[in-house]
Write a protein that holds these residues in place. Structure first.
Motif, PDB file in Angstrom:
ATOM      1  N   TRP A   1       0.830  -1.202   0.000  1.00 16.23           N
ATOM      2  CA  TRP A   1       0.000   0.000   0.000  1.00 16.23           C
ATOM      3  C   TRP A   1       0.872   1.261   0.000  1.00 16.23           C
ATOM      4  O   TRP A   1       0.538   2.258  -0.642  1.00 16.23           O
ATOM      5  CB  TRP A   1      -0.948   0.009   1.200  1.00 16.23           C
ATOM      6  N   SER A   2       1.970   1.222   0.736  1.00 15.67           N
ATOM      7  CA  SER A   2       2.855   2.392   0.785  1.00 15.67           C
ATOM      8  C   SER A   2       3.391   2.716  -0.606  1.00 15.67           C
ATOM      9  O   SER A   2       3.531   3.880  -0.978  1.00 15.67           O
ATOM     10  CB  SER A   2       4.013   2.143   1.765  1.00 15.67           C
ATOM     11  N   GLU A   3       3.677   1.668  -1.371  1.00 18.10           N
ATOM     12  CA  GLU A   3       4.175   1.845  -2.744  1.00 18.10           C
ATOM     13  C   GLU A   3       3.082   2.384  -3.663  1.00 18.10           C
ATOM     14  O   GLU A   3       3.340   3.214  -4.540  1.00 18.10           O
ATOM     15  CB  GLU A   3       4.712   0.514  -3.268  1.00 18.10           C
ATOM     16  N   LYS A   4       1.852   1.910  -3.441  1.00 16.82           N
ATOM     17  CA  LYS A   4       0.716   2.367  -4.269  1.00 16.82           C
ATOM     18  C   LYS A   4       0.420   3.853  -4.078  1.00 16.82           C
ATOM     19  O   LYS A   4       0.130   4.568  -5.038  1.00 16.82           O
ATOM     20  CB  LYS A   4      -0.544   1.554  -3.934  1.00 16.82           C
ATOM     21  N   VAL A   5       0.463   4.296  -2.817  1.00 18.17           N
ATOM     22  CA  VAL A   5       0.108   5.700  -2.544  1.00 18.17           C
ATOM     23  C   VAL A   5       1.326   6.620  -2.542  1.00 18.17           C
ATOM     24  O   VAL A   5       1.198   7.846  -2.437  1.00 18.17           O
ATOM     25  CB  VAL A   5      -0.665   5.845  -1.202  1.00 18.17           C
ATOM     26  N   GLY A   6       2.541   6.021  -2.654  1.00 14.64           N
ATOM     27  CA  GLY A   6       3.747   6.825  -2.780  1.00 14.64           C
ATOM     28  C   GLY A   6       4.262   7.440  -1.498  1.00 14.64           C
ATOM     29  O   GLY A   6       4.691   8.600  -1.485  1.00 14.64           O
ATOM     30  N   VAL A   7       4.210   6.681  -0.380  1.00 16.99           N
ATOM     31  CA  VAL A   7       4.783   7.164   0.879  1.00 16.99           C
ATOM     32  C   VAL A   7       5.795   6.136   1.390  1.00 16.99           C
ATOM     33  O   VAL A   7       5.834   5.003   0.907  1.00 16.99           O
ATOM     34  CB  VAL A   7       3.693   7.406   1.955  1.00 16.99           C
ATOM     35  N   ASP A   8       6.593   6.538   2.373  1.00 19.69           N
ATOM     36  CA  ASP A   8       7.646   5.646   2.880  1.00 19.69           C
ATOM     37  C   ASP A   8       7.106   4.630   3.883  1.00 19.69           C
ATOM     38  O   ASP A   8       6.031   4.821   4.477  1.00 19.69           O
ATOM     39  CB  ASP A   8       8.769   6.477   3.505  1.00 19.69           C
ATOM     40  N   PHE A   9       7.897   3.591   4.090  1.00 21.98           N
ATOM     41  CA  PHE A   9       7.450   2.460   4.909  1.00 21.98           C
ATOM     42  C   PHE A   9       8.614   1.907   5.725  1.00 21.98           C
ATOM     43  O   PHE A   9       9.765   1.935   5.290  1.00 21.98           O
ATOM     44  CB  PHE A   9       6.904   1.369   3.975  1.00 21.98           C
ATOM     45  N   ILE A  10       8.299   1.404   6.914  1.00 23.98           N
ATOM     46  CA  ILE A  10       9.289   0.676   7.696  1.00 23.98           C
ATOM     47  C   ILE A  10       8.617  -0.521   8.364  1.00 23.98           C
ATOM     48  O   ILE A  10       7.507  -0.413   8.898  1.00 23.98           O
ATOM     49  CB  ILE A  10       9.977   1.579   8.752  1.00 23.98           C
ATOM     50  N   GLY A  11       9.251  -1.679   8.279  1.00 23.09           N
ATOM     51  CA  GLY A  11       8.692  -2.894   8.869  1.00 23.09           C
ATOM     52  C   GLY A  11       9.776  -3.942   9.028  1.00 23.09           C
ATOM     53  O   GLY A  11      10.886  -3.788   8.508  1.00 23.09           O
ATOM     54  N   LYS A  12       9.443  -4.984   9.766  1.00 25.35           N
ATOM     55  CA  LYS A  12      10.379  -6.092   9.970  1.00 25.35           C
ATOM     56  C   LYS A  12       9.669  -7.403   9.667  1.00 25.35           C
ATOM     57  O   LYS A  12       8.488  -7.417   9.290  1.00 25.35           O
ATOM     58  CB  LYS A  12      10.890  -6.081  11.418  1.00 25.35           C
ATOM     59  N   GLU A  13      10.388  -8.502   9.887  1.00 19.92           N
ATOM     60  CA  GLU A  13       9.800  -9.811   9.630  1.00 19.92           C
ATOM     61  C   GLU A  13       8.683 -10.109  10.642  1.00 19.92           C
ATOM     62  O   GLU A  13       8.633  -9.523  11.730  1.00 19.92           O
ATOM     63  CB  GLU A  13      10.875 -10.907   9.679  1.00 19.92           C
ATOM     64  N   GLU A  14       7.786 -11.022  10.255  1.00 22.77           N
ATOM     65  CA  GLU A  14       6.671 -11.392  11.124  1.00 22.77           C
ATOM     66  C   GLU A  14       7.168 -12.024  12.415  1.00 22.77           C
ATOM     67  O   GLU A  14       8.185 -12.723  12.435  1.00 22.77           O
ATOM     68  CB  GLU A  14       5.749 -12.385  10.396  1.00 22.77           C
ATOM     69  N   GLY A  15       6.454 -11.760  13.496  1.00 27.52           N
ATOM     70  CA  GLY A  15       6.755 -12.383  14.779  1.00 27.52           C
ATOM     71  C   GLY A  15       7.671 -11.595  15.688  1.00 27.52           C
ATOM     72  O   GLY A  15       7.812 -11.933  16.870  1.00 27.52           O
ATOM     73  N   VAL A  16       8.294 -10.521  15.184  1.00 28.13           N
ATOM     74  CA  VAL A  16       9.181  -9.719  16.040  1.00 28.13           C
ATOM     75  C   VAL A  16       8.345  -8.854  16.982  1.00 28.13           C
ATOM     76  O   VAL A  16       7.137  -8.668  16.787  1.00 28.13           O
ATOM     77  CB  VAL A  16      10.143  -8.822  15.211  1.00 28.13           C
ATOM     78  N   ASP A  17       8.993  -8.309  17.985  1.00 26.11           N
ATOM     79  CA  ASP A  17       8.312  -7.442  18.951  1.00 26.11           C
ATOM     80  C   ASP A  17       7.810  -6.170  18.234  1.00 26.11           C
ATOM     81  O   ASP A  17       8.621  -5.416  17.682  1.00 26.11           O
ATOM     82  CB  ASP A  17       9.298  -7.069  20.060  1.00 26.11           C
ATOM     83  N   PRO A  18       6.482  -5.929  18.238  1.00 23.65           N
ATOM     84  CA  PRO A  18       5.923  -4.746  17.559  1.00 23.65           C
ATOM     85  C   PRO A  18       6.537  -3.436  18.064  1.00 23.65           C
ATOM     86  O   PRO A  18       6.744  -2.505  17.281  1.00 23.65           O
ATOM     87  CB  PRO A  18       4.431  -4.803  17.902  1.00 23.65           C
ATOM     88  N   ALA A  19       6.839  -3.383  19.354  1.00 20.85           N
ATOM     89  CA  ALA A  19       7.393  -2.156  19.930  1.00 20.85           C
ATOM     90  C   ALA A  19       8.750  -1.810  19.315  1.00 20.85           C
ATOM     91  O   ALA A  19       9.095  -0.632  19.169  1.00 20.85           O
ATOM     92  CB  ALA A  19       7.519  -2.295  21.441  1.00 20.85           C
ATOM     93  N   SER A  20       9.513  -2.835  18.919  1.00 17.48           N
ATOM     94  CA  SER A  20      10.823  -2.586  18.314  1.00 17.48           C
ATOM     95  C   SER A  20      10.670  -1.966  16.924  1.00 17.48           C
ATOM     96  O   SER A  20      11.459  -1.108  16.521  1.00 17.48           O
ATOM     97  CB  SER A  20      11.632  -3.887  18.213  1.00 17.48           C
ATOM     98  N   VAL A  21       9.626  -2.391  16.194  1.00 16.20           N
ATOM     99  CA  VAL A  21       9.343  -1.815  14.870  1.00 16.20           C
ATOM    100  C   VAL A  21       8.921  -0.356  15.032  1.00 16.20           C
ATOM    101  O   VAL A  21       9.363   0.525  14.290  1.00 16.20           O
ATOM    102  CB  VAL A  21       8.224  -2.604  14.135  1.00 16.20           C
ATOM    103  N   VAL A  22       8.072  -0.114  16.020  1.00 16.38           N
ATOM    104  CA  VAL A  22       7.590   1.239  16.278  1.00 16.38           C
ATOM    105  C   VAL A  22       8.750   2.145  16.698  1.00 16.38           C
ATOM    106  O   VAL A  22       8.839   3.297  16.257  1.00 16.38           O
ATOM    107  CB  VAL A  22       6.487   1.225  17.366  1.00 16.38           C
ATOM    108  N   PHE A  23       9.657   1.609  17.515  1.00 16.33           N
ATOM    109  CA  PHE A  23      10.832   2.383  17.941  1.00 16.33           C
ATOM    110  C   PHE A  23      11.653   2.821  16.722  1.00 16.33           C
ATOM    111  O   PHE A  23      12.017   3.995  16.593  1.00 16.33           O
ATOM    112  CB  PHE A  23      11.714   1.539  18.879  1.00 16.33           C
ATOM    113  N   ASP A  24      11.921   1.869  15.841  1.00 19.53           N
ATOM    114  CA  ASP A  24      12.702   2.182  14.631  1.00 19.53           C
ATOM    115  C   ASP A  24      11.974   3.203  13.750  1.00 19.53           C
ATOM    116  O   ASP A  24      12.594   4.114  13.187  1.00 19.53           O
ATOM    117  CB  ASP A  24      12.962   0.905  13.823  1.00 19.53           C
ATOM    118  N   GLY A  25      10.664   3.032  13.640  1.00 23.52           N
ATOM    119  CA  GLY A  25       9.863   3.922  12.798  1.00 23.52           C
ATOM    120  C   GLY A  25       9.839   5.348  13.305  1.00 23.52           C
ATOM    121  O   GLY A  25      10.063   6.306  12.542  1.00 23.52           O
TER     122      GLY A  25
END
Length: 367
Positions: free
Chosen positions: A213-237
């Protein structure tokens, strides 16, 4: 003039066209007058163009409301029109049938009871006997119940400086990821730098779906592999958003409502991470609800309200149900403002909620 007439005049296409036509054929000033008022005219012209642009945009949005609320309008208002035309006087039988029509539109039992009490009082006070005269009163009272003498805040609370963080919560299948993408597109169109953060690391495919979806609407994205701690993804973001001067960060989260304790702990951890990085954030926590689920959606709102601090509702798939009255029920029963509503599949069909446009879209055929 009552709300019924105000809304009718405000959004009536013929009225807008008439105003535009009158402006078009206004008598033009003389050459001498033009020379004397050049600077004034430039300012006036600029204001008129801005007003014209606003009117056109409003008309466009009203059309989206009209189209999106077609199912509800055809079901709800057609029954109301039929009741009005088949009833010669306002009596208990009329009120009973009206009550049933409102409940079937998913307005909610407690909301309907409150509405009926107010309606009976006005009928008695104003000595209304003709059901046709009651149409305007019905529109007025439904509006009054929603507003409830409050200052309605349907806009996003943006940070005065630094990134604005918006957290999205909701059960799986309500259209949360799609909603995030549509809001991202809307914000990008407004000139904002937007970052999507894939905080739902539990649902299979959720991260990839948000990335696409980020590619479709033309905005940036940050994510990790499934199963990791969601808070760590949010921290990086959020760290990325601060370092690279993003205007808005939209954070997806897991929707495992069946395990309230775990979900509560997870959201608490995410909120703590965000607030540590940006004091006062997240500025918004929006609950996404599928309008087609009716009263079950209200139950979800009550449950999520117990888990975290919800600031507003995004009501999706309103175009797919004949029970669009849920907008009124949510405000009455959960005391949360509806901030966005989904009225179709297109990106532009996700609209900032406007009670006047909603009332018009709902009661257009009655006007």
């Amino acid at each position: 003039m009552g709300l019924f007439q105000k809304i009718k005049n405000l959004f009536n296409k013929e009225e807008v066209e008439r105003i535009e036509e009158d402006t078009l054929y206004e008598e033009k000033p003389s050459l001498e007058e033009e020379k004397q008022e050049v600077s004034v005219e430039k300012k006036t012209e600029k204001k008129e163009k801005a007003k014209e642009k606003e009117e056109k945009e409003t008309l466009k949005e009203v059309k989206i409301y009209e189209k999106g609320l077609t199912k509800t309008r055809q079901s709800f208002v057609s029954k109301l029109v039929e009741l009005t035309s088949s009833t010669k006087k306002i009596d208990d039988a009329y009120f009973d049938q009206l009550e049933e029509i409102l409940i079937m539109a998913d307005i909610g039992v407690s909301t309907v009871m409150n509405f009926m009490d107010r309606l009976r009082t006005r009928v008695k006070q104003e000595k209304i006997e003709d059901p046709n005269e009651l149409k305007e009163v019905i529109v007025d009272e439904l509006f009054i119940i929603y507003v409830n003498d409050e200052v309605l805040v349907n806009k996003i609370n943006f940070a005065k400086e630094g990134p604005t963080v918006i957290l999205f919560v909701g059960v799986n299948g309500v259209g949360k990821t799609t909603t995030i993408a549509k809001i991202a597109w809307k914000l990008k169109e407004e000139g904002k730098k937007v970052l999507l953060v894939a905080g739902d690391t539990f649902r299979a495919g959720a991260t990839m779906q948000l990335k696409e979806w980020s590619e479709k609407v033309g905005v940036d994205f940050i994510g990790k592999e499934e199963g990791v701690d969601p808070a760590s993804v949010v921290f990086d973001g959020v760290t990325k958003a601060k370092e690279e001067a993003y205007d808005v960060v939209l954070v997806d989260t897991a929707g495992r409502l069946q395990n309230k304790v775990n979900l509560m702990k997870e959201l608490e951890k995410i909120n703590k991470v965000i607030n540590n990085l940006i004091p006062g954030a997240p500025q918004e926590t929006l609950l996404v609800i599928d309008a087609t689920t009716g009263q079950n959606g209200i139950s979800q709102a009550k449950s999520f309200k117990e888990i975290t601090d919800i600031t507003g509702i995004v009501l999706t798939k309103l175009d797919g149900t004949a029970k669009g009255g849920i907008v009124l029920a949510i405000k009455e029963e959960v005391a949360l403002p509806v901030k966005f509503i989904g009225l179709g599949e297109r990106k532009e069909d996700l609209q900032v909620f406007d009670i006047e446009k909603y009332i018009y879209g709902l009661f257009k055929d009655l006007m």
